[in-house]
Every structure is written in structure tokens, then in C-alpha cells.
Scaffold this motif. Structure first.
Motif, PDB file in Angstrom:
ATOM      1  N   PHE A  41       0.811  -1.216   0.000  1.00 17.31           N
ATOM      2  CA  PHE A  41       0.000   0.000   0.000  1.00 17.31           C
ATOM      3  C   PHE A  41       0.849   1.274   0.000  1.00 17.31           C
ATOM      4  O   PHE A  41       1.799   1.403   0.773  1.00 17.31           O
ATOM      5  N   ARG A  42       0.435   2.217  -0.809  1.00 16.91           N
ATOM      6  CA  ARG A  42       1.116   3.515  -0.852  1.00 16.91           C
ATOM      7  C   ARG A  42       0.912   4.300   0.434  1.00 16.91           C
ATOM      8  O   ARG A  42       1.692   5.202   0.761  1.00 16.91           O
ATOM      9  N   GLY A  43      -0.138   3.983   1.186  1.00 17.08           N
ATOM     10  CA  GLY A  43      -0.416   4.697   2.425  1.00 17.08           C
ATOM     11  C   GLY A  43       0.288   4.125   3.639  1.00 17.08           C
ATOM     12  O   GLY A  43       0.097   4.608   4.756  1.00 17.08           O
ATOM     13  N   THR A  48       5.204   5.810  -0.943  1.00 17.02           N
ATOM     14  CA  THR A  48       5.438   5.334  -2.303  1.00 17.02           C
ATOM     15  C   THR A  48       6.896   4.949  -2.543  1.00 17.02           C
ATOM     16  O   THR A  48       7.184   4.203  -3.485  1.00 17.02           O
ATOM     17  N   SER A  96      -4.590   4.969   0.738  1.00 17.00           N
ATOM     18  CA  SER A  96      -3.956   4.276  -0.380  1.00 17.00           C
ATOM     19  C   SER A  96      -4.797   4.299  -1.652  1.00 17.00           C
ATOM     20  O   SER A  96      -4.585   3.483  -2.552  1.00 17.00           O
ATOM     21  N   ASN A 100      -1.538   1.302  -6.326  1.00 17.27           N
ATOM     22  CA  ASN A 100      -0.681   0.610  -5.382  1.00 17.27           C
ATOM     23  C   ASN A 100       0.103  -0.450  -6.164  1.00 17.27           C
ATOM     24  O   ASN A 100       0.110  -0.436  -7.389  1.00 17.27           O
TER      25      ASN A 100
END
Length: 264
Positions: A41-43, A48, A96, A100
């Protein structure tokens, strides 16, 4: 001209289960192609940058002939997390939204165990070389980040690689440094063919191939308030770092050889 494969984009349709052994809380998820993916996940904590490292290091490994599960872009809809009862996971999903990263789930795979599983000196040398090249700190006996699937070894979890992108603007200085953490690499004792692997891999990783792999990183992973460079300029930083590191590969190869001598 060497070109990297274009990554597929899938839409996440079902959150199956969190994989809580991962510090960044990855998850097993199903996508609209009906396959299961390990979703990064980007969150999550490293944002990232962990996804960028996963993508670049994973596709470099694939370009070198090593086995890596298929990497895909995984789109997470804004409405996806609303029915998730776990507040921590709901917050992660909300943070997110958008693209992703997913790795094809190797159903039935087992964690590589250096006591039980053996690898050839060539394969060990190839993996040690890769991890020294991309500065991957996370392939130790405690956490091998390798799987055995259908009697073959697969590499996973490269989010801790390329830690240079967490250290500020000193990329050129970092590119020529040895990778001292290689002393903890789980396969270092078997890595007796580093010079041969170095010669072969330097031929495979042409500037065009490096450029094409870095070009896969999407703009939205490179757009943030903390950076003054455009996404294109940031991709050039990654590509130049990898080209410079490759050009001075004898530094990290010799460091790995010295670390191995100290072990054996």
C-alpha cells in the motif's frame, strides 16, 4: 534497444486478509482478473518510496533472469475501504486510494529455510550481487524474503532496497559506496562466483534496460510536496544512480567477497 515489459493494471475487488508479519501491513487481495495478489500500500509507513523500490529492484531481478512474482499496478477505488471494520486497516485503505503495487500470490509457497533448502553457488552469487547492487538490507537468515514454489526459488519483498532515496540529495556519493550490510546476507557463504556473475550482469544491465525499468515508475508515486524535482527528473536520478553504481560494481563485489572470507 532493451525494453522492460509493460506492467498490467488490475482493480482490487476484495480485501482478503492482512499479512501482519509485514511491518507495512501488506494484504492478500483479489483483483478483477480473479487472481490473488500480495498488495503493498502507498499509504503504509514508507509511502510510495517502498513501492518504487519494490518495482525497480523486482524488475531488475527479472531482467537478470531471477524469479520474481509478476508485479502489477493495483488500483484501489475510493469506496473500497468503507466496509472494513478494522479502523487501522480502514485508515490504510483510505490513505492508499489510487495506484498501489501487487505481487502475484504464489499459492502453496513455503518460506526459504537455509537449513533445509540448498541453492547453487551460481544462484547464490547472483542474488548476493543483486542485493548488493540495489542495497537491499532485507535478505537475512531471520527474514530471507525468498520462497520455494514448485521446487524453485523466488524472490519477494524488495521494499527496503534503494534506501538511498530516504537519505537526501547525496545520491552520487552513495552510488560508489560498498554495501557493508551484505555481511548479513543469508546466501553469502555460498556466493563463490561473484566475479563471474559481475561480468555477466554488467553486460545484461545496459543503460537502455535500466532506463526502461525506471520508466515504469508512475508519476503519481513521484509527486509529493517534499521534492522539488519533477517526476521525470526523479526518474533520471534513479537511472543515473543505478548506472553509476553498475559502473563501480567492483566496489560492492569486493566488499561482498571480503565479507564472505570473514565468514568462512
Amino acid at each position: 534497444m532493451n525494453t522492460a515489459p509493460q506492467l498490467r493494471t488490475v482493480n482490487v475487488t476484495r480485501y482478503v486478509i492482512p499479512l501482519r508479519e509485514g511491518g507495512s501491513l501488506p494484504a492478500l487481495a483479489e483483483a478483477d482478473d480473479e487472481f490473488l495478489y500480495v498488495l503493498k500500500f502507498r499509504g503504509a509507513g514508507q509511502g510510495t518510496k517502498a513501492l518504487i523500490a519494490e518495482l525497480i529492484a523486482g524488475e531488475l531481478a527479472r531482467a537478470l533472469g531471477l524469479r520474481v512474482p509478476e508485479i502489477v499496478f493495483a488500483n484501489l477505488d475510493a469506496a473500497f475501504g468503507r466496509t472494513e471494520p478494522d479502523e487501522e486497516i480502514q485508515d490504510l485503505l483510505r490513505a492508499s486510494e489510487g495506484l498501489n503495487l501487487g505481487l502475484h500470490y504464489l499459492s502453496g509457497a513455503i518460506t526459504f529455510d537455509p537449513v533445509i533448502n540448498t541453492v547453487s553457488s551460481q544462484l547464490a552469487s547472483q542474488i548476493v550481487w543483486l542485493d548488493a547492487f540495489v542495497m537491499n538490507v532485507d535478505r537475512t537468515a531471520r527474514n530471507t524474503n525468498m520462497l520455494m514454489w514448485h521446487k524453485e526459488l523466488w524472490l519477494i519483498d524488495h521494499g527496503a532496497a534503494l534506501y538511498v532515496h530516504h537519505t537526501g540529495p547525496n545520491w552520487p556519493e552513495q552510488s560508489g559506496r560498498p554495501f557493508t550490510q551484505i555481511k548479513d546476507h543469508v546466501l553469502l557463504p555460498q556466493a563463490t562466483e561473484l566475479d563471474d556473475v559481475d561480468a555477466a550482469f554488467r553486460q545484461l544491465l545496459t543503460p537502455d534496460r535500466i532506463e526502461s525499468i525506471v520508466s515504469l515508475v508512475p508519476d503519481e508515486w513521484l509527486t509529493n510536496e517534499a521534492s522539488s524535482e519533477s517526476p521525470s527528473e526523479q526518474r533520471q536520478l534513479y537511472a543515473q544512480f543505478l548506472r553509476d553504481r553498475l559502473a563501480s560494481s567492483e566496489i560492492f563485489v569486493n566488499a561482498a567477497k571480503d565479507a564472505r572470507k570473514a565468514l568462512v
